[in-house]
Design a protein around this motif. Structure first.
Motif, PDB file in Angstrom:
ATOM      1  N   ILE A  40      23.832  67.080  43.831  1.00  0.00           N
ATOM      2  CA  ILE A  40      23.557  65.883  44.645  1.00  0.00           C
ATOM      3  C   ILE A  40      22.686  66.239  45.855  1.00  0.00           C
ATOM      4  O   ILE A  40      23.132  66.200  47.006  1.00  0.00           O
ATOM      5  N   ASN A  41      21.455  66.603  45.609  1.00  0.00           N
ATOM      6  CA  ASN A  41      20.460  66.830  46.667  1.00  0.00           C
ATOM      7  C   ASN A  41      20.882  67.910  47.657  1.00  0.00           C
ATOM      8  O   ASN A  41      20.568  67.823  48.851  1.00  0.00           O
ATOM      9  N   SER A  42      21.575  68.930  47.174  1.00  0.00           N
ATOM     10  CA  SER A  42      22.054  69.968  48.094  1.00  0.00           C
ATOM     11  C   SER A  42      21.080  71.122  48.261  1.00  0.00           C
ATOM     12  O   SER A  42      21.410  72.097  48.941  1.00  0.00           O
ATOM     13  N   CYS A  43      19.885  71.053  47.680  1.00  0.00           N
ATOM     14  CA  CYS A  43      18.994  72.213  47.674  1.00  0.00           C
ATOM     15  C   CYS A  43      18.605  72.651  49.087  1.00  0.00           C
ATOM     16  O   CYS A  43      18.381  73.829  49.338  1.00  0.00           O
ATOM     17  N   TYR A  44      18.527  71.702  50.043  1.00  0.00           N
ATOM     18  CA  TYR A  44      18.194  72.072  51.417  1.00  0.00           C
ATOM     19  C   TYR A  44      19.240  73.030  51.981  1.00  0.00           C
ATOM     20  O   TYR A  44      18.921  73.984  52.705  1.00  0.00           O
ATOM     21  N   LEU A  45      20.514  72.784  51.653  1.00  0.00           N
ATOM     22  CA  LEU A  45      21.612  73.598  52.150  1.00  0.00           C
ATOM     23  C   LEU A  45      21.730  74.894  51.352  1.00  0.00           C
ATOM     24  O   LEU A  45      21.929  75.971  51.924  1.00  0.00           O
ATOM     25  N   ASP A  46      21.590  74.796  50.034  1.00  0.00           N
ATOM     26  CA  ASP A  46      21.713  75.982  49.178  1.00  0.00           C
ATOM     27  C   ASP A  46      20.664  77.032  49.543  1.00  0.00           C
ATOM     28  O   ASP A  46      20.984  78.215  49.704  1.00  0.00           O
ATOM     29  N   ALA A  47      19.409  76.595  49.653  1.00  0.00           N
ATOM     30  CA  ALA A  47      18.320  77.524  49.945  1.00  0.00           C
ATOM     31  C   ALA A  47      18.492  78.151  51.322  1.00  0.00           C
ATOM     32  O   ALA A  47      18.204  79.342  51.521  1.00  0.00           O
ATOM     33  N   THR A  48      18.963  77.363  52.294  1.00  0.00           N
ATOM     34  CA  THR A  48      19.146  77.879  53.652  1.00  0.00           C
ATOM     35  C   THR A  48      20.270  78.910  53.699  1.00  0.00           C
ATOM     36  O   THR A  48      20.114  79.993  54.287  1.00  0.00           O
ATOM     37  N   LEU A  49      21.418  78.597  53.097  1.00  0.00           N
ATOM     38  CA  LEU A  49      22.540  79.537  53.091  1.00  0.00           C
ATOM     39  C   LEU A  49      22.172  80.837  52.377  1.00  0.00           C
ATOM     40  O   LEU A  49      22.496  81.938  52.846  1.00  0.00           O
ATOM     41  N   PHE A  50      21.496  80.716  51.238  1.00  0.00           N
ATOM     42  CA  PHE A  50      21.112  81.920  50.502  1.00  0.00           C
ATOM     43  C   PHE A  50      20.153  82.776  51.331  1.00  0.00           C
ATOM     44  O   PHE A  50      20.258  84.004  51.351  1.00  0.00           O
TER      45      PHE A  50
END
Length: 704
Positions: A361-371
């Motif tokens: 659900i549009n979490s790529c902004y958070l996933d990429a930042t955390l990684f």
């Protein structure tokens, strides 16, 4: 053959905890009784010749275990390394496929000569049973495929024996590529001790078999029908290619275009296996992408179809079959925090599909930042390492995400969605956000820490910030600037200085929204020199190297004075430089010169190292991460690289790819990079140059 009966939770493996009353992580036991407080009393299967006979007992908490069927327990018993047992269990898709292997399924096994393909011929019972409740160990006899396109005619006696942990990939029997030129290899027989042959392989459920047959029929019909139009492809699509002899190979599209000397659109595919005759990304003498040798296949896009292993067929008005998210084993969350993933282990732990952080659900902004922030860098670890009795629940949730990523290499979507919910803002749970918004909330709410940056604008009061936005006029820069040039020009134009050298510097590029970007390409600076951007700090004269007393913004683009570099001068050089008729109209500003500093004192340089880059393309965020000091140690992460199933019942497939070609590109001299043609660079390098959004730097005091 011994029946594969399932006795619920009779067997188990310990997945977390150190040592608790006889059991340790990775050991396998059999439940004998359960205490009133929820602890399991069981027998431990120890090592030695009678590994299948439980010889000792112990007590373990139920939440520290994962239930196993008898068949699963026997497969894991043959894996001698306790850590490899848990590692295999943490890859549920692969482990499930291994448990359901049938005769003549194609597998790829780890061997001292590399990864070798072969056919499973038998399931072997290893060891002796003294009692009916004892367990055998189970291993697989594998017959290798040689370079003559057929099974080896010289069969070893017995065939090589492999454990479940030796299998790195499974392909259904309908996809056995006997017509391909597989790379051959020899394999010495293992010491099989007491081995008993099982007459037949375990049967797969009828549903799984029907699914396989359905995939095969669907792919063959697609390739036989001349009227079928090819499915739309893009870089990252999972595809299959069927040869004229009906041999199917699978891979991921890494390049699309028209190769030199060809007509129509072609696809450059990175195959799942090495194949003789394929390259490492070179076709017709020109490199189009980079991968391991023997895995790059170039074919017209009309030869490609969606990967039948992940796409369900439908006929008439039928709908897609529901897709279940593969089960994820429980995660061991020890008291100590996991350190960043070391360079030597990064590829084995992270590279591949279903790796990294699973998007949802549009979490790529958070996933990429955390990684980017936490996978391999130690820069921010001191911020999130709070005593357990003082941290907030949301901090503990994030700490578990980081530990799981660093220990298992995979974080399921449930963990991230729980974290998004705890952030407290509904839009963080459902909408696409900007990484800078998330970073601000992360440090303010989750960590309750001071800003990462202390900035002084026009020599006024110091202000805090978590990211640094680049502001400038496009006319001030060339067509393809470096991050160093953008930072210097932006800070000088706005009269901004760092009040102190930061430990982490996040630089946001001059682009607005999902489409508009000021520069079509930006060259990453692997190192940032911020010496001349520090407030009230000694600076070196640009000409003679003595203590600088003036700086001049108008001299910044001067081609006679090395354009793009900050220009500061001592009193003598300032007079001489501005005596030139083209610079007489400049207005150099005096610098704050520290007291008691000798004019000829050497000025130490303050450098920052690039450790990650966030990129955006059509609202989709991905990241590039440096995972070690080697210049070629770069990873590409996409939390939503592909999807299995439909929007309602499917799930996203995250992927991590090694991209050493990026390191090769960035190792070139800056002058050569400025002359490079991005369209002729490898696909991932071109993506970084075109789509860069944020550059993350750290102090060398906290190296990778």
């Amino acid at each position: 053959m011994e029946p594969k009966t399932v006795v619920k939770e009779k067997y188990f493996i310990v997945t977390r905890g150190k040592s608790r009353k006889g059991f340790c992580r990775g050991c396998i036991g059999r439940v004998e009784a359960e205490t009133q407080c929820g602890e399991l009393m069981g027998l431990l299967f120890s090592g030695g010749s009678n590994v299948g006979s439980p010889k000792s007992g112990g007590v373990v908490r139920r939440e520290d275990t994962y239930p196993l069927t008898r068949h699963q327990a026997q497969l894991l018993l043959f894996v001698s390394s306790f850590s490899k047992r848990v590692e295999l269990l943490c890859n549920p898709q692969l482990f499930s496929a291994i448990c359901e292997l049938t005769q003549d399924d194609l597998v790829v096994v780890k061997h001292k000569k590399g990864h070798l393909p072969g056919l499973v011929k038998n399931l072997m019972q290893i060891g002796r049973k003294e009692n009916k409740d004892d367990l055998y160990m189970l291993g697989f006899e594998v017959e290798f495929v040689d370079s003559d396109h057929n099974l080896s005619s010289k069969k070893p006696t017995p065939l090589p024996l492999f454990s479940a942990a030796d299998i790195i990939q499974v392909v259904p029997s309908n996809s056995v590529p006997l017509g391909l030129h597989w790379k051959d290899g020899q394999c010495k027989c293992l010491n099989t001790k007491a081995v008993t042959r099982i007459n037949s392989m375990p049967h797969i459920s009828s549903r799984a078999r029907q699914g396989r047959e359905g995939h095969t029929e669907h792919s063959v019909i697609q390739n036989q029908s001349p009227s079928t139009s090819p499915a739309p492809l893009e870089v990252g699509s999972m595809v299959e290619v069927v040869s004229n002899s009906r041999i199917t190979v699978y891979g991921v599209v890494q390049w699309l275009g028209v190769p030199a000397g060809k007509t129509g659109e072609w696809a450059g595919i990175e195959l799942d296996y090495e194949v003789n005759g394929c390259s490492d990304g070179i076709y017709g003498g020109q490199r189009y992408f980079t991968c391991k040798g023997g895995r790059a296949l170039f074919v017209p896009v009309t030869k490609c179809s969606p990967d039948g292993r992940f796409v369900y067929s439908s006929t008439g008005s039928g709908t897609s079959k529901p897709t279940e998210i593969p089960p994820v084993p429980p995660f061991e969350d020890p008291e100590e925090d996991a350190p960043p993933i070391p360079e030597s282990e990064a590829l084995s732990l992270l590279e591949g599909r279903m790796k990294g952080i699973q998007g949802h659900i549009n979490s790529c902004y958070l996933d990429a930042t955390l990684f980017s922030l936490f996978s391999t860098s130690v820069t921010l670890d001191h911020i999130c390492r709070k005593p357990a009795d003082t941290e907030q629940p949301i901090t503990g949730t994030l700490r578990k995400i980081v530990n799981r990523l660093r220990r298992q290499g995979f974080v399921p979507t449930e963990s991230v969605m729980n974290f998004r919910k705890q952030l407290g803002c509904d839009t963080f749970q459902t909408e696409e956000k900007d990484p800078e918004e998330f970073i601000t909330v992360l440090f303010q709410k989750v960590f309750s820490t001071e800003p990462l940056l202390k900035l002084r604008s026009r020599r006024e009061t110091c202000q805090g910030a978590y990211t640094l936005q680049i502001f400038l006029e496009k006319e001030q820069m060339g067509q393809m600037p470096t991050v160093q040039q953008l930072l210097d020009t932006s800070c000088l134009s706005g009269d901004i200085k760092f009040d102190e050298a930061p430990h982490c510097l996040i630089v946001q590029m001059p682009r607005f929204g999902n489409k508009y970007k000021m520069f079509s390409h930006i060259i990453p600076s692997t190192e940032l020199d911020i010496t001349d951007l520090l407030y009230n700090s000694p600076r070196e004269c640009f000409v003679c190297g003595h203590l600088a007393e003036y700086e001049c913004l108008q001299c910044l683009p001067d081609r006679k004075l090395q354009p793009g570099r900050i220009k500061q001068y001592c009193t003598t050089c300032n007079t001489q430089v501005h005596s030139h008729h083209t610079r007489q109209g400049h207005s150099p500003k005096p610098l704050q010169v520290p007291a008691n500093v000798s004019p000829d004192t050497p000025v130490p340089r303050h450098m920052m190292q690039l450790f990650a880059v966030l990129c955006i393309q059509t609202s989709h965020y991905v990241s590039f991460v440096k995972y070690g000091p080697d210049p070629r140690s770069w990873l590409f992460f996409d939390s939503m690289a592909d999807r299995c199933g439909d929007d309602q019942s499917g799930f996203n497939i995250p992927e991590i790819r090694a991209c050493p070609e990026l390191g090769d590109f960035l190792s070139r001299p800056e002058e050569e990079l400025a002359r490079a043609n991005p369209s002729q660079t490898p696909e991932l390098t071109r993506r970084l140059l075109c789509d860069s959004y944020m550059f993350l730097y750290q102090s060398p005091a906290t190296p990778l």
